[in-house]
Scaffold this motif. Structure first.
Motif, PDB file in Angstrom:
ATOM      1  N   LEU A  34      38.596  -3.381  28.247  1.00 41.03           N
ATOM      2  CA  LEU A  34      37.461  -3.056  27.569  1.00 41.03           C
ATOM      3  C   LEU A  34      37.809  -1.380  27.824  1.00 41.03           C
ATOM      4  O   LEU A  34      37.779  -0.762  28.941  1.00 41.03           O
ATOM      5  CB  LEU A  34      36.277  -3.132  28.263  1.00 41.03           C
ATOM      6  CG  LEU A  34      35.112  -2.370  27.737  1.00 41.03           C
ATOM      7  CD1 LEU A  34      34.896  -2.786  26.333  1.00 41.03           C
ATOM      8  CD2 LEU A  34      33.773  -2.843  28.467  1.00 41.03           C
ATOM      9  N   VAL A  35      38.118  -0.488  26.768  1.00 44.71           N
ATOM     10  CA  VAL A  35      38.522   0.816  26.937  1.00 44.71           C
ATOM     11  C   VAL A  35      37.622   1.592  25.776  1.00 44.71           C
ATOM     12  O   VAL A  35      37.562   0.913  24.692  1.00 44.71           O
ATOM     13  CB  VAL A  35      40.002   1.193  27.125  1.00 44.71           C
ATOM     14  CG1 VAL A  35      40.589   0.708  28.329  1.00 44.71           C
ATOM     15  CG2 VAL A  35      40.579   0.497  25.758  1.00 44.71           C
ATOM     16  N   PRO A  36      37.404   2.746  25.756  1.00 42.97           N
ATOM     17  CA  PRO A  36      36.818   3.631  24.706  1.00 42.97           C
ATOM     18  C   PRO A  36      37.558   3.708  23.365  1.00 42.97           C
ATOM     19  O   PRO A  36      36.965   3.642  22.259  1.00 42.97           O
ATOM     20  CB  PRO A  36      36.738   4.843  25.181  1.00 42.97           C
ATOM     21  CG  PRO A  36      36.708   4.873  26.735  1.00 42.97           C
ATOM     22  CD  PRO A  36      37.611   3.743  27.026  1.00 42.97           C
ATOM     23  N   ASP A  37      38.959   3.374  23.343  1.00 48.40           N
ATOM     24  CA  ASP A  37      39.777   3.398  22.174  1.00 48.40           C
ATOM     25  C   ASP A  37      39.115   2.210  21.306  1.00 48.40           C
ATOM     26  O   ASP A  37      39.505   2.044  20.043  1.00 48.40           O
ATOM     27  CB  ASP A  37      41.174   3.464  22.542  1.00 48.40           C
ATOM     28  CG  ASP A  37      41.805   4.705  23.028  1.00 48.40           C
ATOM     29  OD1 ASP A  37      41.243   5.617  22.378  1.00 48.40           O
ATOM     30  OD2 ASP A  37      42.239   4.387  24.101  1.00 48.40           O
ATOM     31  N   HIS A  38      38.639   0.940  21.917  1.00 46.15           N
ATOM     32  CA  HIS A  38      38.356  -0.219  21.056  1.00 46.15           C
ATOM     33  C   HIS A  38      36.804  -0.259  20.713  1.00 46.15           C
ATOM     34  O   HIS A  38      36.660  -0.979  20.131  1.00 46.15           O
ATOM     35  CB  HIS A  38      38.771  -1.430  22.095  1.00 46.15           C
ATOM     36  CG  HIS A  38      40.073  -1.636  22.342  1.00 46.15           C
ATOM     37  ND1 HIS A  38      40.635  -2.603  23.364  1.00 46.15           N
ATOM     38  CD2 HIS A  38      41.102  -1.099  21.798  1.00 46.15           C
ATOM     39  CE1 HIS A  38      41.841  -2.672  23.297  1.00 46.15           C
ATOM     40  NE2 HIS A  38      42.330  -1.602  22.383  1.00 46.15           N
ATOM     41  N   ILE A  39      36.098   1.154  21.063  1.00 49.84           N
ATOM     42  CA  ILE A  39      34.643   0.980  20.621  1.00 49.84           C
ATOM     43  C   ILE A  39      34.643   1.910  19.534  1.00 49.84           C
ATOM     44  O   ILE A  39      34.943   3.196  19.752  1.00 49.84           O
ATOM     45  CB  ILE A  39      33.808   1.334  21.829  1.00 49.84           C
ATOM     46  CG1 ILE A  39      34.111   0.372  22.990  1.00 49.84           C
ATOM     47  CG2 ILE A  39      32.436   1.556  21.454  1.00 49.84           C
ATOM     48  CD1 ILE A  39      33.567   0.724  24.344  1.00 49.84           C
TER      49      ILE A  39
ATOM     50  N   ASP B 217      29.285   3.370  14.228  1.00 51.85           N
ATOM     51  CA  ASP B 217      29.038   3.359  12.685  1.00 51.85           C
ATOM     52  C   ASP B 217      28.036   4.377  12.271  1.00 51.85           C
ATOM     53  O   ASP B 217      27.724   5.190  13.271  1.00 51.85           O
ATOM     54  CB  ASP B 217      28.833   1.975  12.229  1.00 51.85           C
ATOM     55  CG  ASP B 217      27.387   1.535  12.087  1.00 51.85           C
ATOM     56  OD1 ASP B 217      26.730   2.451  12.729  1.00 51.85           O
ATOM     57  OD2 ASP B 217      27.034   0.301  12.050  1.00 51.85           O
ATOM     58  N   ALA B 218      28.136   4.577  11.228  1.00 51.67           N
ATOM     59  CA  ALA B 218      26.989   5.869  10.741  1.00 51.67           C
ATOM     60  C   ALA B 218      25.737   5.660  11.228  1.00 51.67           C
ATOM     61  O   ALA B 218      25.085   6.704  11.417  1.00 51.67           O
ATOM     62  CB  ALA B 218      27.268   6.029   9.233  1.00 51.67           C
ATOM     63  N   ASP B 219      25.342   4.372  11.673  1.00 49.64           N
ATOM     64  CA  ASP B 219      23.913   4.285  11.855  1.00 49.64           C
ATOM     65  C   ASP B 219      23.543   4.120  13.725  1.00 49.64           C
ATOM     66  O   ASP B 219      22.835   3.896  14.305  1.00 49.64           O
ATOM     67  CB  ASP B 219      23.217   2.872  11.354  1.00 49.64           C
ATOM     68  CG  ASP B 219      23.244   2.809   9.837  1.00 49.64           C
ATOM     69  OD1 ASP B 219      22.904   3.921   9.409  1.00 49.64           O
ATOM     70  OD2 ASP B 219      23.690   1.606   9.573  1.00 49.64           O
ATOM     71  N   GLY B 220      25.003   4.413  14.276  1.00 52.16           N
ATOM     72  CA  GLY B 220      24.929   4.597  15.535  1.00 52.16           C
ATOM     73  C   GLY B 220      25.192   3.430  16.315  1.00 52.16           C
ATOM     74  O   GLY B 220      24.936   3.053  17.290  1.00 52.16           O
ATOM     75  N   VAL B 221      25.434   2.203  15.506  1.00 52.80           N
ATOM     76  CA  VAL B 221      25.754   0.944  16.142  1.00 52.80           C
ATOM     77  C   VAL B 221      27.069   0.941  16.615  1.00 52.80           C
ATOM     78  O   VAL B 221      28.127   1.100  16.157  1.00 52.80           O
ATOM     79  CB  VAL B 221      25.551  -0.290  15.141  1.00 52.80           C
ATOM     80  CG1 VAL B 221      25.880  -1.557  15.555  1.00 52.80           C
ATOM     81  CG2 VAL B 221      24.123  -0.203  14.546  1.00 52.80           C
ATOM     82  N   ALA B 222      27.224   0.524  17.902  1.00 50.29           N
ATOM     83  CA  ALA B 222      28.598   0.375  18.685  1.00 50.29           C
ATOM     84  C   ALA B 222      29.047  -0.888  18.160  1.00 50.29           C
ATOM     85  O   ALA B 222      28.457  -1.888  18.504  1.00 50.29           O
ATOM     86  CB  ALA B 222      28.351   0.541  19.933  1.00 50.29           C
ATOM     87  N   LYS B 223      30.763  -0.899  18.075  1.00 47.41           N
ATOM     88  CA  LYS B 223      31.213  -2.115  17.571  1.00 47.41           C
ATOM     89  C   LYS B 223      32.539  -2.230  18.410  1.00 47.41           C
ATOM     90  O   LYS B 223      33.152  -1.283  18.544  1.00 47.41           O
ATOM     91  CB  LYS B 223      31.449  -2.171  16.204  1.00 47.41           C
ATOM     92  CG  LYS B 223      30.255  -2.209  15.413  1.00 47.41           C
ATOM     93  CD  LYS B 223      30.434  -2.371  13.611  1.00 47.41           C
ATOM     94  CE  LYS B 223      29.114  -2.275  13.144  1.00 47.41           C
ATOM     95  NZ  LYS B 223      29.279  -2.422  11.555  1.00 47.41           N
ATOM     96  N   LEU B 224      32.892  -3.640  18.757  1.00 50.09           N
ATOM     97  CA  LEU B 224      34.010  -3.842  19.765  1.00 50.09           C
ATOM     98  C   LEU B 224      35.015  -4.280  18.604  1.00 50.09           C
ATOM     99  O   LEU B 224      34.935  -5.133  17.785  1.00 50.09           O
ATOM    100  CB  LEU B 224      33.623  -4.724  20.603  1.00 50.09           C
ATOM    101  CG  LEU B 224      34.537  -4.996  21.886  1.00 50.09           C
ATOM    102  CD1 LEU B 224      34.836  -3.684  22.741  1.00 50.09           C
ATOM    103  CD2 LEU B 224      34.316  -6.156  22.819  1.00 50.09           C
ATOM    104  N   SER B 225      36.277  -3.894  18.795  1.00 51.51           N
ATOM    105  CA  SER B 225      37.323  -4.471  18.098  1.00 51.51           C
ATOM    106  C   SER B 225      38.617  -4.438  19.183  1.00 51.51           C
ATOM    107  O   SER B 225      38.445  -3.909  20.150  1.00 51.51           O
ATOM    108  CB  SER B 225      37.652  -3.431  16.898  1.00 51.51           C
ATOM    109  OG  SER B 225      38.081  -2.206  17.426  1.00 51.51           O
ATOM    110  N   GLY B 226      39.724  -4.975  18.371  1.00 55.83           N
ATOM    111  CA  GLY B 226      41.113  -5.400  19.285  1.00 55.83           C
ATOM    112  C   GLY B 226      40.992  -6.404  20.287  1.00 55.83           C
ATOM    113  O   GLY B 226      40.710  -6.047  21.177  1.00 55.83           O
TER     114      GLY B 226
END
Length: 383
Positions: free
Chosen positions: A182-187, A190-199
């Motif tokens: 979990l690092v900021p680069d993976h977060i 979106d335009a609605d302010g919803v945080a999404k995790l990837s990677g």
């Protein structure tokens, strides 16, 4: 001889595609317990057409990183897609090029229905640097690029979103999955302010009947790793709990290292560059205890992001109480005593956001919390 080179090139490309396809199938069977997930396989021709042959105008500079590049595009069936290109040269340095990409695809396909993960459309196996294709109907930004613009209430919600994503990985499947990097680069936000995790290249599953696995501990994201992971390569669900605790502290201070530099210097008389705090558990403990003391003394202005405080103006009692509770919860996450589960972290974050001046302060002015871990008990279980 050109026809011969072209023939060899096509043969190599076909072999690479088949090997990746086989590895992806293995990952899907292992991660998904044999259940199928809808994954569309794009040809390289389709991707080139969608991105205008990877035109610079389609390149998303705000999402770029040393291990991947991002492009926008569109197809006949998808008006907007977001394409991630894995940097095979970087990943291959760690022997991860093929396996990590396939693990990323497999787990992304499993979590795509959840709002706190990027929604996977499919992938392309033909290109040397493999590609993943996501729904991109909304603009996305990397968290660390725009954190300074986020007010306090948004930062609390971002922490809840990511904790919710991790709780889903821990509980929604027959075996818990641990994100572990979990690092900021993976977060992405979106335009609605919803945080999404990837990677999910480094994501691991805990075998049935076990509580942890042993893996190689890479250097990546060391500040978010607990001692067991860094020292012994032991990964458990608590690995992610520790990481969310560190992320919460970063959200509070805006990813600024100024306060950390100052605290480290006051404690040790050295600069962080003189002695790596990341690899020194004793120094980590000193920093956390010092943060706790600052919080007890009400000196949140020395902890919180100056840019955020400047926009807030005077901090209300409610906001101060929320920040204290937020910091306390983060310290519970990174402690070694009574570590909360990720589900409990999500519940606590929701509770903190619902708190008001009336129910978060006692008549004496001391902050009260419904959680069994209040300031008094926390001070007895410091790192």
């Amino acid at each position: 001889m050109d026809w011969w080179r072209e023939k060899k090139k096509k043969k190599k490309k076909k072999k690479r595609t088949l090997e990746r396809g086989a590895k992806l199938l293995e990952e899907l069977i292992e991660c998904c317990d044999g259940k199928s997930n809808p994954i569309k396989f794009f040809s390289l021709h389709q991707i080139r057409k969608a991105t205008n042959n990877f035109n610079d105008s389609n390149y998303v500079f705000g999402l770029a990183h040393f291990y991947c590049a991002w492009y926008t595009g569109k197809t006949e069936s998808h008006p907007m897609i977001l394409i991630k290109s894995h940097n095979g040269s970087f990943l291959s340095l760690f022997g991860l090029e093929q396996g990590s990409f396939c693990r990323d695809v497999a787990i992304s396909s499993m979590v795509s229905g959840h709002k706190n993960f990027l929604k996977l459309v499919g992938c392309c196996l033909e290109r040397k640097d493999p590609l993943m294709v996501y729904h991109g109907v909304k603009k996305h930004d990397k968290l660390d690029h725009i954190i300074s613009e986020q007010p306090w209430r948004n930062r609390m919600k971002i922490a809840e979103d990511i904790a919710t994503a991790l709780a889903y990985l821990h509980t929604a499947f027959p075996r818990p999955f641990v994100y572990r990097t979990l690092v900021p680069d993976h977060i992405l936000l979106d335009a609605d302010g919803v945080a999404k995790l990837s990677g999910f290249s480094y994501c691991v599953s805990i075998p049935k009947g076990e509580t942890f696995v042993k893996v190689y501990s890479s250097y990546y994201g060391d500040i978010y790793k607990d001692g067991k992971y860094m020292r012994d390569g032991i990964v458990s669900v608590e690995t992610d709990v520790y990481a969310i605790g560190m992320l919460m502290q970063k959200l509070l201070n805006g990813f600024s290292e100024v306060w950390l530099d100052q605290l480290f210097h006051r404690i040790t008389g050295k600069k962080i560059s003189d002695d790596s705090i990341i690899e020194n558990e004793d120094q980590r403990r000193h920093i956390q205890n010092w943060l706790f003391e600052l919080m007890e003394e009400g000196r949140m202005d020395e902890i919180a992001d100056p840019k955020m405080l400047e926009k807030m103006g005077e901090i209300s009692e409610e906001e101060l109480s929320q920040m204290k509770a937020f910091l306390m919860l983060s310290q519970r996450c990174i402690s070694e005593v009574e570590v909360p589960t990720m589900v409990e972290v999500v519940k606590e974050l929701k509770k903190i956001q619902r708190s008001t001046k009336n129910n978060s302060s006692s008549p004496s002015g001391e902050t009260q919390f419904e959680s069994p871990q209040d300031i008094a008990s926390l001070s007895q279980t410091r790192l």
